[in-house]
Each structure stands twice: as C-alpha cells, then as structure tokens.
Write an enzyme that holds these catalytic residues in place. Sequence first.
Site, PDB file in Angstrom:
ATOM      1  CB  VAL A 184       2.749   0.537   4.710  1.00 27.68           C
ATOM      2  CG1 VAL A 184       3.775  -0.315   5.462  1.00 27.68           C
ATOM      3  CG2 VAL A 184       1.646   0.985   5.661  1.00 27.68           C
ATOM      4  CB  CYS A 185       4.730  -1.680   0.992  1.00 25.59           C
ATOM      5  SG  CYS A 185       4.282  -2.784   2.350  1.00 25.59           S
ATOM      6  CB  VAL A 186       4.606   3.107  -1.890  1.00 25.52           C
ATOM      7  CG1 VAL A 186       5.155   4.221  -2.782  1.00 25.52           C
ATOM      8  CG2 VAL A 186       4.005   1.996  -2.750  1.00 25.52           C
ATOM      9  CD1 TRP A 202      -2.599  -1.630   0.253  1.00 25.60           C
ATOM     10  CD2 TRP A 202      -2.340  -1.764   2.464  1.00 25.60           C
ATOM     11  NE1 TRP A 202      -3.482  -2.582   0.696  1.00 25.60           N
ATOM     12  CE2 TRP A 202      -3.341  -2.692   2.065  1.00 25.60           C
ATOM     13  CE3 TRP A 202      -2.014  -1.684   3.814  1.00 25.60           C
ATOM     14  CZ2 TRP A 202      -4.006  -3.508   2.950  1.00 25.60           C
ATOM     15  CZ3 TRP A 202      -2.674  -2.500   4.712  1.00 25.60           C
ATOM     16  CH2 TRP A 202      -3.673  -3.397   4.274  1.00 25.60           C
TER      17      TRP A 202
END
Length: 224
Positions: free
Chosen positions: A116-118, A113
């Site tokens: 978070v992960c970006v 997402w």
Amino acid sequence: MPQYNKLFTPKDSAVVFIDHQPQMTFGVANIDRATLINNVVLLAKVAKEFGVPTVVTAVETESFSGYVWPQLLDVFPGQAVIERTSMNSWDDPGFRKAIEATGRKNIILCGLWTEVCVTWPTLEMIAAGYNIYVVEDCCGATSPAAQEAALSRMVQAGATRLTTIGGLLEWQRDWANKEHYNNLMKILRQHAGAYGAGVEYAYTMVHHAPQTAQKPQVVVKKAY
C-alpha cells in the site's frame, strides 16, 4: 520513462522512509521484524554518513499508527517528520514539497506496508519522472505473497528492487575513496550481521585494530 542505466551516487539520490511506526510493524509478516528494524537503521545511518538527503513521513501518528520508531528518529534528531492522513504519500502536499526540496530524481524508498504505502507513491512518482529504487529488506508487508505481488507491480511500472547492503555499497562504490571508509566500517560492524561480524574479525584479528566494544574482551592467559 525512468532511466536506470547508471549507478546512483550520494550526490544524485535521496532516501525516503515511509510509516516505520509500531502499529504498522505489528502487521508485518514477510520478514523478521527485528531484522527489518536493523536494516532500516543501517540504511539511515549510512545515508546520514554520506550526506544523502532524507525524508521521513508518518501516517495518522496519534490516532492510529504510533510514533516513528525511536531507533530511526535517533539517527535524525530534530528532523521534521512529514505527517499525513493519506495512505498514499504522494497525495500529501507536504511530502511532495519535501521530495522536491531534495533536488534529486533517484529516490531510494522503503516503508510499511509494501503493498500500500510503498507501492502507491512509487507508481505515481515514476509517472512524475522519478527513478524509484525500492529497498525491499527495509519494507514490510502483511504476508510474503503481498510483498512479492507489490514488488512485481512496482517493477512492472518501472521501479528497481534493491537491498540495504547493495544500496549502501553503491554509495561507497570504490574502496579507494577513504572519506567515509572508517565511519562506514563502524556502522557495518554494528548493523550488517554476518558481513559486519566479518569486518570486525578482519579489523581485530588480521589488522590488530581495537575492538569496537565499549569494554573490550580481555582474554586471561592460563598458566600451565
């Protein structure tokens, strides 16, 4: 501090796809998910056409997130997917090694997402000297507010917002460059929505080129 005062090219950029996996997709609420998948596949196909190095990474595939979308895997058949446990890709030595192996400092990045992960690898990669371009319409967040907050945080840190069409046209840059022109047009006609429909119309109705359908439409003339 990262520099964005010149256009990136296929020779100095790389693309990163982070966690485009089913379980992560279920939580996306900022963009229509069919549109999201289409945009990611469009970006992937054009990156492949231009020979831009690509890194695909996934988190906790078989214990939680599921396998990377088949539509994305099929663009890069046989390419290794960097498997991780950390939500922050930059924590993973295999991911860092893959990024370093591209030899590129301009990183065009997208994933699930966004908040978070970006965001987390973007912040750390900027600190490590990379220029990060976040392809926001290839990213999914858990709400519109989460998407905007994440984009704001990344821009404040030095990232640049980008969209799919803007990115792929930056690789093409000049319509006089014919090396990738025909293949690019084929990809756009399939995946670029209204733009692609316009290209199809121009090719077939103005320039009288063949239709792209496997079995073209035949108009039966009525007798009056």
